[in-house]
Motif scaffolding. Structure first.
Motif, PDB file in Angstrom:
ATOM      1  N   LEU A   3       0.824  -1.208   0.000  1.00  0.00           N
ATOM      2  CA  LEU A   3       0.000   0.000   0.000  1.00  0.00           C
ATOM      3  C   LEU A   3       0.861   1.263   0.000  1.00  0.00           C
ATOM      4  O   LEU A   3       0.574   2.222  -0.735  1.00  0.00           O
ATOM      5  CB  LEU A   3      -0.929   0.002   1.213  1.00  0.00           C
ATOM      6  N   LEU A   4       1.903   1.287   0.820  1.00  0.00           N
ATOM      7  CA  LEU A   4       2.744   2.476   0.905  1.00  0.00           C
ATOM      8  C   LEU A   4       3.434   2.747  -0.427  1.00  0.00           C
ATOM      9  O   LEU A   4       3.615   3.909  -0.826  1.00  0.00           O
ATOM     10  CB  LEU A   4       3.785   2.307   2.014  1.00  0.00           C
ATOM     11  N   TYR A   5       3.812   1.682  -1.142  1.00  0.00           N
ATOM     12  CA  TYR A   5       4.442   1.842  -2.452  1.00  0.00           C
ATOM     13  C   TYR A   5       3.433   2.435  -3.443  1.00  0.00           C
ATOM     14  O   TYR A   5       3.771   3.298  -4.248  1.00  0.00           O
ATOM     15  CB  TYR A   5       4.953   0.498  -2.951  1.00  0.00           C
ATOM     16  N   THR A   6       2.191   1.965  -3.365  1.00  0.00           N
ATOM     17  CA  THR A   6       1.136   2.506  -4.229  1.00  0.00           C
ATOM     18  C   THR A   6       0.934   3.989  -3.973  1.00  0.00           C
ATOM     19  O   THR A   6       0.804   4.788  -4.907  1.00  0.00           O
ATOM     20  CB  THR A   6      -0.185   1.750  -3.999  1.00  0.00           C
ATOM     21  N   ILE A   7       0.918   4.355  -2.691  1.00  0.00           N
ATOM     22  CA  ILE A   7       0.783   5.769  -2.341  1.00  0.00           C
ATOM     23  C   ILE A   7       1.964   6.565  -2.890  1.00  0.00           C
ATOM     24  O   ILE A   7       1.802   7.678  -3.404  1.00  0.00           O
ATOM     25  CB  ILE A   7       0.683   5.933  -0.809  1.00  0.00           C
ATOM     26  N   GLN A   9       3.712   5.877  -5.550  1.00  0.00           N
ATOM     27  CA  GLN A   9       3.565   6.049  -6.993  1.00  0.00           C
ATOM     28  C   GLN A   9       2.590   7.181  -7.324  1.00  0.00           C
ATOM     29  O   GLN A   9       2.824   7.948  -8.260  1.00  0.00           O
ATOM     30  CB  GLN A   9       3.093   4.737  -7.629  1.00  0.00           C
ATOM     31  N   TRP A  10       1.514   7.293  -6.558  1.00  0.00           N
ATOM     32  CA  TRP A  10       0.529   8.340  -6.808  1.00  0.00           C
ATOM     33  C   TRP A  10       1.077   9.717  -6.449  1.00  0.00           C
ATOM     34  O   TRP A  10       0.720  10.719  -7.078  1.00  0.00           O
ATOM     35  CB  TRP A  10      -0.741   8.057  -6.013  1.00  0.00           C
ATOM     36  N   THR A  11       1.931   9.779  -5.448  1.00  0.00           N
ATOM     37  CA  THR A  11       2.448  11.074  -4.987  1.00  0.00           C
ATOM     38  C   THR A  11       3.799  11.390  -5.622  1.00  0.00           C
ATOM     39  O   THR A  11       3.886  12.206  -6.544  1.00  0.00           O
ATOM     40  CB  THR A  11       2.549  11.090  -3.460  1.00  0.00           C
ATOM     41  N   VAL A  12       4.841  10.727  -5.148  1.00  0.00           N
ATOM     42  CA  VAL A  12       6.192  10.993  -5.657  1.00  0.00           C
ATOM     43  C   VAL A  12       6.295  10.621  -7.127  1.00  0.00           C
ATOM     44  O   VAL A  12       6.872  11.370  -7.937  1.00  0.00           O
ATOM     45  CB  VAL A  12       7.247  10.205  -4.833  1.00  0.00           C
ATOM     46  N   GLY A  13       5.730   9.460  -7.501  1.00  0.00           N
ATOM     47  CA  GLY A  13       5.815   9.013  -8.886  1.00  0.00           C
ATOM     48  C   GLY A  13       5.196  10.000  -9.859  1.00  0.00           C
ATOM     49  O   GLY A  13       5.792  10.352 -10.883  1.00  0.00           O
ATOM     50  N   ASN A  14       3.997  10.443  -9.557  1.00  0.00           N
ATOM     51  CA  ASN A  14       3.338  11.401 -10.452  1.00  0.00           C
ATOM     52  C   ASN A  14       4.038  12.755 -10.449  1.00  0.00           C
ATOM     53  O   ASN A  14       4.049  13.456 -11.467  1.00  0.00           O
ATOM     54  CB  ASN A  14       1.866  11.572 -10.043  1.00  0.00           C
ATOM     55  N   THR A  15       4.635  13.117  -9.314  1.00  0.00           N
ATOM     56  CA  THR A  15       5.410  14.356  -9.276  1.00  0.00           C
ATOM     57  C   THR A  15       6.602  14.273 -10.220  1.00  0.00           C
ATOM     58  O   THR A  15       6.905  15.233 -10.948  1.00  0.00           O
ATOM     59  CB  THR A  15       5.903  14.635  -7.845  1.00  0.00           C
ATOM     60  N   MET A  16       7.284  13.119 -10.223  1.00  0.00           N
ATOM     61  CA  MET A  16       8.431  12.937 -11.109  1.00  0.00           C
ATOM     62  C   MET A  16       7.994  12.994 -12.573  1.00  0.00           C
ATOM     63  O   MET A  16       8.657  13.612 -13.414  1.00  0.00           O
ATOM     64  CB  MET A  16       9.125  11.603 -10.828  1.00  0.00           C
ATOM     65  N   LYS A  17       6.866  12.371 -12.875  1.00  0.00           N
ATOM     66  CA  LYS A  17       6.398  12.346 -14.264  1.00  0.00           C
ATOM     67  C   LYS A  17       5.913  13.713 -14.724  1.00  0.00           C
ATOM     68  O   LYS A  17       6.185  14.138 -15.858  1.00  0.00           O
ATOM     69  CB  LYS A  17       5.288  11.295 -14.409  1.00  0.00           C
ATOM     70  N   LEU A  18       5.218  14.416 -13.853  1.00  0.00           N
ATOM     71  CA  LEU A  18       4.713  15.734 -14.228  1.00  0.00           C
ATOM     72  C   LEU A  18       5.827  16.782 -14.243  1.00  0.00           C
ATOM     73  O   LEU A  18       5.837  17.685 -15.092  1.00  0.00           O
ATOM     74  CB  LEU A  18       3.604  16.163 -13.259  1.00  0.00           C
ATOM     75  N   GLY A  19       6.739  16.679 -13.295  1.00  0.00           N
ATOM     76  CA  GLY A  19       7.787  17.682 -13.172  1.00  0.00           C
ATOM     77  C   GLY A  19       8.891  17.566 -14.206  1.00  0.00           C
ATOM     78  O   GLY A  19       9.454  18.578 -14.647  1.00  0.00           O
ATOM     79  N   TRP A  20       9.209  16.331 -14.630  1.00  0.00           N
ATOM     80  CA  TRP A  20      10.332  16.145 -15.565  1.00  0.00           C
ATOM     81  C   TRP A  20       9.917  15.470 -16.874  1.00  0.00           C
ATOM     82  O   TRP A  20      10.710  15.396 -17.800  1.00  0.00           O
ATOM     83  CB  TRP A  20      11.441  15.343 -14.877  1.00  0.00           C
ATOM     84  N   GLY A  52      10.945   3.860 -10.432  1.00  0.00           N
ATOM     85  CA  GLY A  52       9.729   3.516  -9.712  1.00  0.00           C
ATOM     86  C   GLY A  52       8.503   4.245 -10.229  1.00  0.00           C
ATOM     87  O   GLY A  52       7.376   3.741 -10.096  1.00  0.00           O
ATOM     88  N   SER A  53       8.704   5.421 -10.835  1.00  0.00           N
ATOM     89  CA  SER A  53       7.569   6.203 -11.311  1.00  0.00           C
ATOM     90  C   SER A  53       7.019   5.712 -12.646  1.00  0.00           C
ATOM     91  O   SER A  53       5.828   5.870 -12.920  1.00  0.00           O
ATOM     92  CB  SER A  53       7.949   7.684 -11.428  1.00  0.00           C
ATOM     93  N   VAL A  54       7.870   5.098 -13.485  1.00  0.00           N
ATOM     94  CA  VAL A  54       7.405   4.714 -14.822  1.00  0.00           C
ATOM     95  C   VAL A  54       7.042   3.233 -14.940  1.00  0.00           C
ATOM     96  O   VAL A  54       6.308   2.856 -15.857  1.00  0.00           O
ATOM     97  CB  VAL A  54       8.454   5.076 -15.895  1.00  0.00           C
ATOM     98  N   VAL A  55       7.542   2.401 -14.045  1.00  0.00           N
ATOM     99  CA  VAL A  55       7.214   0.969 -14.089  1.00  0.00           C
ATOM    100  C   VAL A  55       5.954   0.742 -13.264  1.00  0.00           C
ATOM    101  O   VAL A  55       5.923   1.059 -12.064  1.00  0.00           O
ATOM    102  CB  VAL A  55       8.370   0.108 -13.537  1.00  0.00           C
TER     103      VAL A  55
END
Length: 229
Positions: A3-7, A9-20, A52-55
């Protein structure tokens, strides 16, 4: 997926994808299920964040064993995060300590999870690709799982060595996933493991176009043009 990994991905992962806005190629080479090793070049601490953000699957990353042994409220909190993310504890130093970390990764792979490995052992000090250590091959053969070469470009600008946080508005960042390298029928002797490791590093180089250095990454502070011993 934890669950924490899913969270994350939604937070840090999406930030990485949107920011870069990382460019991704060959993601279809990552199997939808089953154990596999993601073996990549290592330019920055941010490599793991982007991977972790793209896989879309859970990736078990390595974490220093100290994170699992802290005392008090702070130690409990850090340990809970590491366990919640599904990290694998690794002892500092080589020898038996390093082997114990790989022993811990084998059941993770056999259970059908992904494990990220950086065969160079540490970040490249100059952007070149250094000789891979055979642990990636030993782990793949022992667990009976394929190795997926991963090439990452541009992360050394996002978070250079020494930077505590990623720098915004840097890039571009590209992640390339190569075709799986199967290990069925591969031997576990030193020569076979060296051959497999060199094959993995060769595929990584094809993805990144980095200059290859046929020696191990030098300790930090060592001139990178020092001839190999």
């Amino acid at each position: 997926m934890p669950l924490l990994y899913t969270i994350g991905q939604w937070t840090v992962g999406n930030t990485m994808k949107l920011g870069w806005r990382p460019r991704v190629e060959g993601l279809e080479n990552v199997p939808a299920s089953g154990g596999a090793i993601l073996a990549g070049n290592h330019l920055s601490v941010a490599d793991e964040l982007f991977l972790g953000s793209v896989v879309p699957r859970h990736i078990a990353f390595w974490a220093k064993s100290e994170y699992f042994k802290g005392s008090g409220v702070g130690g409990w909190f850090t340990r809970s995060i590491m366990e919640g993310l599904g990290c694998i504890a690794v002892e500092r130093g080589g020898g038996r300590a390093a082997l114990a970390a790989f022993d811990g990764a084998i059941p993770v792979l056999k259970a059908g999870d992904l494990v990220a490995v950086y065969p160079e052992g540490t970040r490249s000090p100059d952007g070149r690709l250094y000789r891979g250590r055979t642990g990636v091959a030993r782990l793949a053969v022992a667990a009976g799982v394929p190795v997926i070469p991963v090439g990452v470009l541009g992360t050394e600008k996002v978070q250079p060595i020494g930077a505590r946080l990623p720098k915004p508005f840097t890039g571009p960042v590209t992640l390339k996933f190569g075709k799986p390298i199967e290990v069925a029928g591969r031997g576990g002797d030193r020569t076979s493991l060296r051959t497999l490791t060199d094959e993995v590093m060769g595929e990584i180089q094809k993805l990144t176009g980095q200059e290859y250095v046929p020696r191990y990454t030098p300790p930090r502070g060592t001139p990178t043009d020092t001839p190999p011993a």
